[in-house]
Motif scaffolding. Structure first.
Motif, PDB file in Angstrom:
ATOM      1  N   ALA A  82       0.803  -1.245  -0.257  1.00 51.01           N
ATOM      2  CA  ALA A  82      -0.013  -0.078   0.136  1.00 51.01           C
ATOM      3  C   ALA A  82       0.982   1.319   0.001  1.00 51.01           C
ATOM      4  O   ALA A  82       0.437   2.220  -0.467  1.00 51.01           O
ATOM      5  N   ILE A  83       2.119   1.369   0.781  1.00 49.53           N
ATOM      6  CA  ILE A  83       2.791   2.459   0.686  1.00 49.53           C
ATOM      7  C   ILE A  83       3.545   2.586  -0.603  1.00 49.53           C
ATOM      8  O   ILE A  83       3.456   3.760  -1.032  1.00 49.53           O
ATOM      9  N   GLU A  84       3.982   1.398  -1.280  1.00 53.69           N
ATOM     10  CA  GLU A  84       4.406   1.552  -2.684  1.00 53.69           C
ATOM     11  C   GLU A  84       3.483   2.257  -3.616  1.00 53.69           C
ATOM     12  O   GLU A  84       3.595   2.954  -4.408  1.00 53.69           O
ATOM     13  N   LEU A  85       1.951   1.706  -3.465  1.00 53.94           N
ATOM     14  CA  LEU A  85       1.064   1.778  -4.380  1.00 53.94           C
ATOM     15  C   LEU A  85       0.503   3.247  -4.249  1.00 53.94           C
ATOM     16  O   LEU A  85       0.284   4.120  -5.242  1.00 53.94           O
ATOM     17  N   GLU A  86       0.877   3.912  -2.860  1.00 58.53           N
ATOM     18  CA  GLU A  86       0.409   5.211  -2.797  1.00 58.53           C
ATOM     19  C   GLU A  86       1.384   6.267  -3.357  1.00 58.53           C
ATOM     20  O   GLU A  86       1.005   7.255  -3.756  1.00 58.53           O
ATOM     21  N   ARG A  87       2.602   5.936  -3.148  1.00 59.62           N
ATOM     22  CA  ARG A  87       3.551   6.718  -3.901  1.00 59.62           C
ATOM     23  C   ARG A  87       3.441   6.671  -5.407  1.00 59.62           C
ATOM     24  O   ARG A  87       3.781   7.805  -5.945  1.00 59.62           O
ATOM     25  N   ALA A  88       3.039   5.646  -6.006  1.00 63.71           N
ATOM     26  CA  ALA A  88       2.683   5.465  -7.533  1.00 63.71           C
ATOM     27  C   ALA A  88       1.642   6.200  -7.860  1.00 63.71           C
ATOM     28  O   ALA A  88       1.328   6.203  -9.017  1.00 63.71           O
TER      29      ALA A  88
END
Length: 620
Positions: free
Chosen positions: A351-357
Motif C-alpha cells: 500500500a505504501i508503494e502503491l500510494e507513492r505511485a
C-alpha cells in the motif's frame, strides 16, 4: 502524538505494548495478530496517540520493508517440498488449485463491487486468500477437530503462508507495476531476473559456507540475518521491488538444501519475527487514516460475506473432488480459514508503494485487508468449536500425553503408554534420542516444545496432558507454565531432579511420584538394574490395595489408566480411586512379579491352572 514525548520512549512503549498483546493473546488462546491490529487501530486513528509517519519520517518505509523481508524469509524457510507431497492430495490441491480459485473469485468480487481497480483487486485477491499457522493453530487447539481435518488445516496454513507471499509478490510486480508497454515488460523481466538470481546466489553461497563449517555455530544466525537484509537491499537496488522475491526464493532453497541445518536459524528467526510482528502490526495499523472508517461498509460487508460464504467453500469443494474426505469435514474445512500475518504485513508494505505511485484504491487496501483479518479471525475463532461439534467432527476429550524428554525413562514411559493405545508424542532436542524413539514406533517432535516452531508444527490434536521428564529443570518449568493454559494446570506434571530434591526446590507443575523419587533414581533403576515398566489390570478379586500389598519395596508406581482411557499419573498432590478394569503401571524388577500378572487377570490365571489339573484326553 504529544510533542513533548521522547521518540525513544514512544518506540519502547510500542515494543512493550506489542509484547503485552502477545502475552494477552496467549492467555486468551487467540491469534496474536487480532490483538496487535486492534491495539494499533486504538493507538492510531481512534485515539490519535501517535502518528507513525511523523515518528519515523523517511525511515518508516525502509524499516517496514526490512521487517517484512525477515518475516517472509522466516515463513519461506519452513516450506519443504517433501511436506507438500507427504500430506495428501487435498492439501496439495488447497495450496495450488484451491488458492488460485479463491484468489480469482475474491478479485472478481472486489472489482465487481467497485472497491478496487482490476489490478489492485487481483493483488487483494492474492493477499486475502492466505491463511497461516499463526492464526490456524490457536483455533485448532480450541476446536480439537478430527485428526484428518486438523492435519489438513494445519498443513494448509504452513504451506500457503510462503506460497501466498510469493504469489502476492509476483502479482505485485506483474500487475501493480503494469505491463502495458515493451519497457514495462522488460522491467518485469529485470525484476524477476534480479529477484530469482540474487535469491539463488545468496542461498547457495550461504549453504556452501555452512556446509564447509567456515563460520562458527554462534555466528550462523546473525550471518543469515545479515545475508537476508543485504540480499533484499541489493536486489531492490538492482531492480525496483525485487527484494521480497529474492528473500522468498532464498528461504525456499535453503529449506530444501540437503546437509544444511536450518533449525537453529529458525529458532533465532522465530524470536526475531515475534518482535518484528509485534511492532510492525501496531505501527501499520496506526497508519490507517481515520477516513478509512468512512468507507462504504455495506459494500465492504458484502465483500466479506462473499469471501467467507462463497470463495472459500467453492475452493474447498473443488480441492476435495474425488477425495474420501467425509462431507461434514469438508463443510467445517470450508468454514475455517482465518487470514494472518502475510496478508497484514505485505498489504501494508504494498500500500505504501502503491500510494507513492498514485495507484487508485491503494489508500483502502490496508483497511479492507485488515477488515478481512479481524472478521475472519474473530468470527471463525468464536464459532469454529460449536460448529465442529454440531457437525460431529470435534474430539470430545483430549486424552493423549505429550512427553518432554528423550532419556531412557521418558522413552520407557512413552512405550508403555503406547502399548495401552494411548496417543503419545515424545519431544526432545537430541536427534539421537528422537531417532531411537522413531525406530521404536513413537510419534516424535524434534525441537523445543516452547518454541514458535512447535506452535506451528506440533500436532496436539487429542493431546491433553504434559509429562516434563527432561534433565533440564528450567525447560521443564517453562513447558509446564506454557501448557498449563493449554491443557489446564491440573494436567501438567513435572519430575523432581536430584539437585531439586537436595535443595528442596519445588518444580513447576504438579510434582510426579513420591518425594524421594527423582529422575536420576528412576533412570538408574532402568539402565543399571534392568527395571521394566509393567501393567497390572485390576479386577473385583484383585483390587488396588491388593496390588499395593504385592509390590516390592523398590518398585515405583507411575500412572493409572481408567476404563475410559484417561491417564492419571501418580503425583504428590493427586488422589483418585482406581476400580476394576483400570490398568496400573509401575516400575519393577524383572525377577519380581505381583500376585496379579501383568497380562492376565486373576480369573484368567485360575482358568489356566484349572486346565493344567484336568486330565488330558487319551489318544485315539
Amino acid at each position: 502524538m504529544p510533542d513533548n514525548l521522547d521518540t525513544g520512549l514512544v518506540i519502547a512503549l510500542i515494543v512493550a505494548i506489542g509484547i503485552a498483546a502477545q502475552w494477552f493473546s496467549w492467555w486468551v488462546k487467540q491469534p496474536a495478530i487480532l490483538v496487535l491490529l486492534l491495539a494499533g487501530l486504538l493507538a492510531g486513528p481512534v485515539l490519535g496517540l501517535f502518528d507513525p509517519d511523523a515518528l519515523f519520517g523517511d525511515l518508516l518505509f525502509p524499516a517496514v520493508s526490512l521487517g517484512v523481508a525477515v518475516i517472509l524469509f522466516e515463513g519461506s524457510l519452513t516450506l519443504k517440498f517433501r511436506e507438500i507431497r507427504g500430506h495428501g492430495q487435498v492439501v496439495t490441491r488447497l495450496v495450488t488449485v484451491g488458492a488460485l480459485v479463491s484468489m480469482l473469485l475474491i478479485a472478481l468480487a472486489a472489482w465487481a463491487l467497485g472497491i478496487f481497480s482490476w489490478k489492485v483487486a487481483l493483488l487483494f485477491g492474492a493477499l486475502a486468500s492466505v491463511t497461516g499457522p499463526t492464526v490456524i493453530v490457536p483455533i485448532l487447539r480450541t476446536v480439537r477437530p478430527t485428526r484428518s481435518l486438523a492435519n489438513i488445516l494445519r498443513w494448509e496454513g504452513i504451506l500457503i503462508d510462503p506460497l501466498g507471499a510469493l504469489a502476492a509478490v509476483v502479482i505485485f510486480q506483474l500487475v501493480a507495476l503494469g505491463t502495458r508497454q515493451v519497457e514495462d515488460l522488460l522491467l518485469a523481466v529485470e525484476i524477476f531476473g534480479a529477484g530469482i538470481g540474487l535469491g539463488m546466489a545468496a542461498a547457495f553461497g550461504l549453504s556452501f559456507i555452512m556446509r564447509r563449517h567456515v563460520l562458527p555455530d554462534y555466528l550462523h544466525n546473525v550471518t543469515t540475518l545479515a545475508v537476508v537484509l543485504l540480499t533484499f537491499s541489493l536486489a531492490n537496488a538492482l531492480a525496483h521491488e525485487s527484494g521480497l522475491l529474492a528473500v522468498t526464493v532464498m528461504g525456499v532453497i535453503l529449506a530444501n538444501t540437503k546437509d544444511v541445518n536450518t533449525d537453529d536459524i529458525l529458532d533465532f528467526k522465530e524470536s526475531l519475527t515475534v518482535l518484528l510482528t509485534s511492532v510492525l502490526f501496531i505501527v501499520l495499523a496506526a497508519r490507517v487514516p481515520a477516513s478509512a472508517f468512512e468507507m462504504n461498509w455495506t459494500i465492504t460487508g458484502a465483500l466479506l460475506g462473499f469471501i467467507i460464504f462463497v470463495a472459500r467453500p467453492v475452493a474447498v469443494m473443488i480441492s476435495t473432488i474425488g477425495s474420501d474426505l467425509p462431507w461434514p469435514e469438508r463443510i467445517v474445512l470450508s468454514w475455517i480459514a482465518p487470514r494472518g500475518i502475510v496478508a497484514a504485513a505485505v498489504s501494508a508494505l504494498f500500500a505504501i508503494e502503491l500510494e507513492r505511485a498514485g495507484v487508485e484504491g491503494a489508500d483502502i487496501l490496508v483497511p479492507v485487508t485488515f477488515a478481512v483479518i479481524v472478521v475472519t479471525v474473530f468470527v471463525q475463532g468464536l464459532t469454529a468449536r460449536p460448529f465442529a461439534r454440531l457437525m460431529k467432527v470435534a474430539d470430545p476429550e483430549a486424552r493423549g500425553v505429550l512427553i518432554l524428554g528423550g532419556n531412557p525413562l521418558a522413552q520407557a514411559v512413552a512405550l508403555s503408554l503406547k502399548k495401552l493405545d494411548i496417543d503419545v508424542i515424545l519431544s526432545d532436542t537430541s536427534w539421537d534420542q528422537i531417532r531411537k524413539a522413531r525406530m521404536a514406533g513413537l510419534r516424535t517432535y524434534f525441537g523445543t516444545v516452547v518454541s514458535d516452531d512447535a506452535d506451528r508444527r506440533l500436532d496436539l490434536v487429542g493431546i491433553g496432558e504434559l509429562l516434563a521428564l527432561s534433565h533440564r529443570a528450567p525447560l521443564n518449568a517453562l513447558a509446564c507454565m506454557r501448557y498449563a493454559g493449554e491443557f489446564g494446570s491440573g494436567n501438567v506434571f513435572n519430575i523432581r531432579l536430584a539437585d531439586q530434591a537436595e535443595s528442596a526446590t519445588t518444580p513447576a507443575g504438579r510434582v510426579l511420584f513420591k518425594d524421594d523419587v527423582t529422575l536420576e533414581r528412576l533412570e538408574g533403576l532402568i539402565v543399571k538394574e534392568g527395571f521394566e515398566i509393567r501393567h497390572t489390570k485390576l479386577t473385583e478379586e484383585f483390587g488396588f490395595q491388593q496390588m499395593l500389598d504385592s509390590q516390592s519395596e523398590d518398585s515405583v508406581l507411575l500412572y493409572g489408566v481408567s476404563n475410559e482411557g484417561v491417564v492419571y499419573p501418580f503425583a504428590e498432590d493427586r488422589t483418585f480411586r482406581a476400580t476394576a478394569g483400570w490398568r496400573i503401571a509401575y516400575l519393577g524388577h524383572p525377577d519380581h512379579s505381583t500376585r496379579e500378572d501383568t497380562e492376565k487377570s486373576a480369573a484368567e490365571r485360575a482358568r489356566a491352572h484349572l486346565c493344567e489339573e484336568l486330565p488330558k484326553p487319551l489318544p485315539d
